[in-house]
Design an enzyme around this catalytic site. Structure first.
Site, mmCIF file in Angstrom:
data_model
loop_
_atom_site.group_PDB
_atom_site.id
_atom_site.type_symbol
_atom_site.label_atom_id
_atom_site.label_comp_id
_atom_site.label_asym_id
_atom_site.label_seq_id
_atom_site.Cartn_x
_atom_site.Cartn_y
_atom_site.Cartn_z
ATOM 1 N N ASP A 4 0.902 -1.128 0.153
ATOM 2 C CA ASP A 4 -0.063 -0.027 -0.157
ATOM 3 C C ASP A 4 0.880 1.111 -0.040
ATOM 4 O OD1 ASP A 4 -1.746 2.257 0.620
ATOM 5 O OD2 ASP A 4 -3.134 0.727 1.634
ATOM 6 N N THR A 84 2.364 -10.457 -9.236
ATOM 7 C CA THR A 84 1.379 -10.405 -8.339
ATOM 8 C C THR A 84 -0.044 -10.310 -8.896
ATOM 9 O OG1 THR A 84 1.409 -8.221 -7.810
ATOM 10 C CG2 THR A 84 3.128 -9.438 -6.709
ATOM 11 N N GLU A 85 -1.013 -10.417 -8.106
ATOM 12 C CA GLU A 85 -2.406 -10.367 -8.542
ATOM 13 C C GLU A 85 -2.822 -8.774 -9.131
ATOM 14 O OE1 GLU A 85 -5.514 -10.596 -5.181
ATOM 15 O OE2 GLU A 85 -3.952 -11.675 -4.622
#
Length: 104
Positions: A4, A84-85
């Site tokens: 994040d 990564t997703e």
């Protein structure tokens, strides 16, 4: 997964490349170990570069567009890019930034 970016200044300490986290990494990583960091957030990438540089880290790899480098055969790293997703989801919106760094 992508970290994040915690864009607000008051949340800076939560960024995975903040002083607090770099102190922990420096303590627990074996000598010669590397940190691989990818993000789609330009501001977080720039913050990370500045903060790692402040720690005297050396950069072994740096790109402002990971997938363009892969497509052009410019990726020096022999390891494949493990997506990564979130990387899969956000790469259509713009570049993916990546660095590989280590403490000196």
């Amino acid at each position: 997964n992508f970290s994040d970016p915690w864009p607000k200044k008051k949340h800076e300490k939560r960024r995975l490349t903040s002083d607090a986290f770099l102190d922990v990494y420096k303590e627990i990583l074996k000598e010669g170990s590397v940190i691989e960091f990818k993000t789609d957030n330009r501001s977080l990438f720039e913050y990370s570069l500045k903060n790692m540089n402040k720690y005297g880290m050396s950069f072994e790899y740096l790109t402002l567009n990971l997938h363009a480098d892969i497509d052009a055969g410019k990726l020096d790293n022999e390891e494949p890019n493990i997506m990564t997703e979130y990387e899969q989801k956000f790469m259509v919106n713009g570049p993916i930034y990546k660095l590989i760094a280590k403490f000196n």
